[in-house]
Design an enzyme around this catalytic site. Sequence first.
Site, PDB file in Angstrom:
ATOM      1  N   ASN A  32       5.431  -5.106   2.424  1.00  0.00           N
ATOM      2  CA  ASN A  32       6.242  -6.308   2.875  1.00  0.00           C
ATOM      3  C   ASN A  32       6.196  -6.830   1.827  1.00  0.00           C
ATOM      4  OD1 ASN A  32       3.605  -6.700   2.754  1.00  0.00           O
ATOM      5  ND2 ASN A  32       3.896  -8.285   4.654  1.00  0.00           N
ATOM      6  N   LEU A  61       7.063   0.757  13.456  1.00  0.00           N
ATOM      7  CA  LEU A  61       8.068   0.714  12.226  1.00  0.00           C
ATOM      8  C   LEU A  61       8.538   2.469  12.653  1.00  0.00           C
ATOM      9  CD1 LEU A  61       9.374   0.951   9.942  1.00  0.00           C
ATOM     10  CD2 LEU A  61       7.363   2.709   8.894  1.00  0.00           C
ATOM     11  N   ASN A  99      -0.320   0.222  14.790  1.00  0.00           N
ATOM     12  CA  ASN A  99       0.924   1.305  14.668  1.00  0.00           C
ATOM     13  C   ASN A  99       0.697   2.709  13.297  1.00  0.00           C
ATOM     14  OD1 ASN A  99       1.890  -0.980  15.997  1.00  0.00           O
ATOM     15  ND2 ASN A  99       2.101  -2.337  13.956  1.00  0.00           N
ATOM     16  N   ALA A 114      -7.588   3.911   4.551  1.00  0.00           N
ATOM     17  CA  ALA A 114      -7.719   2.860   3.289  1.00  0.00           C
ATOM     18  C   ALA A 114      -8.990   2.011   4.036  1.00  0.00           C
ATOM     19  CB  ALA A 114      -7.150   2.504   2.582  1.00  0.00           C
ATOM     20  N   TYR A 145     -10.852  -9.589   6.182  1.00  0.00           N
ATOM     21  CA  TYR A 145     -11.065  -8.714   5.380  1.00  0.00           C
ATOM     22  C   TYR A 145     -11.959  -7.680   6.204  1.00  0.00           C
ATOM     23  CZ  TYR A 145     -10.193  -5.031   1.684  1.00  0.00           C
ATOM     24  OH  TYR A 145      -9.835  -4.304   1.379  1.00  0.00           O
ATOM     25  N   THR A 175     -12.308  -1.396  -7.594  1.00  0.00           N
ATOM     26  CA  THR A 175     -11.172  -0.699  -8.012  1.00  0.00           C
ATOM     27  C   THR A 175     -10.956  -1.372  -9.524  1.00  0.00           C
ATOM     28  OG1 THR A 175     -11.525   1.162  -6.346  1.00  0.00           O
ATOM     29  CG2 THR A 175     -10.007   1.350  -8.067  1.00  0.00           C
TER      30      THR A 175
END
Length: 323
Positions: A32, A61, A99, A114, A145, A175
């Site tokens: 998005n 979706l 979802n 992830a 988070y 990373t």
Amino acid sequence: MRTLITGGAGFIGSHLCERFLAEGHEVICVDNLITGTLSNIDPLRANQQFTFVDHNISHPLEVDGPLDNVLHFASPASPVDYLAHPIPTLKVGSLGTHNTLGLARAKGARYLLASTSEVYGDPQVHPQREGYWGHVNPIGIRGVYDEAKRFAEAMTMAYHRSHGLDTRIIRIFNTFGPRMRLDDGRVLPNFMGQALRGDPLTVYGDGSQTRSFCYVDDLVEGIVRLLRVDFHEPVNLGNPDEVTVLEFAKEILALSGSQSRIEYRPLPQDDPRVRKPDIARARQVLGWEPRINRAEGLRRTLEYFKAKVQGDKPAGGAEPARS
Ligand code: UDP
């Protein structure tokens, strides 16, 4: 093979799209663009095997046709970004995970979540191995988070146990590489941008906190390998080469030849003191370990940021106005 990647226009997601296209997959990239950018996937859009879907995966979706893999990478992932978008971060980690798990189940697809080293919080075990349950402040500013990703792991394991879904979980440690956003607020884009502009490098706290930085190509290789093996417990993916933030600042100054000075700023709340992956599991299960050392990775990344900082300058070479 048909592979759907959420967060596919983000830093890591766009490298994954590129890698799976190179492996001959058809890739559906869902994003998005809250923190991802179309410029990351511009070169891929001419490829017939690539589709971009502008969608917030916190809402369900529907996808036509079969899917072989669903990789859920959508989330703000830099502390500055998830502090700016706390509720979308919680939603994409929870509702977005639900979802995508539902989508994978409906299609009989393999699923990869992830997750993050943030599930270990401010760790009291060092280095962090997968069996460590972590030390997280649920109501602190990073909790949006950390807790969303912890929920996401729990939900993924529940789908595996209850529905027999073929799942994988990776815990990604710091990373870096090309396509990080110059303004994402993370330590590496901040330091490189500052060094290249001649601004002071902003070291938070006294700079004695540590991180361990993995080059993005190594991470992507670990992900590809994990999809090929039958393993459902979480796997740490990161580079165990640990460095203090202050040393890291000095490395970037030396590499860039910048004359910038170092300026100390307050340490943000709940900033982990140390972070370093124990990668024994990845070595054993995947035969994987990082190949690109920090110095080489930093050289490649600096080239990318040089072009970005140049691109920010108006014609004539004058410095842009900064707000
Ligand atoms: N940091 C810093 N200066 C900056 C940005 C970050 O000293 O301009 C520090 C930050 O406090 C943390 C480390 O660098 O200790 C890594 O921060 P980052 O935002 O990259 O992500 P984190 O590893 O904390 O998720």
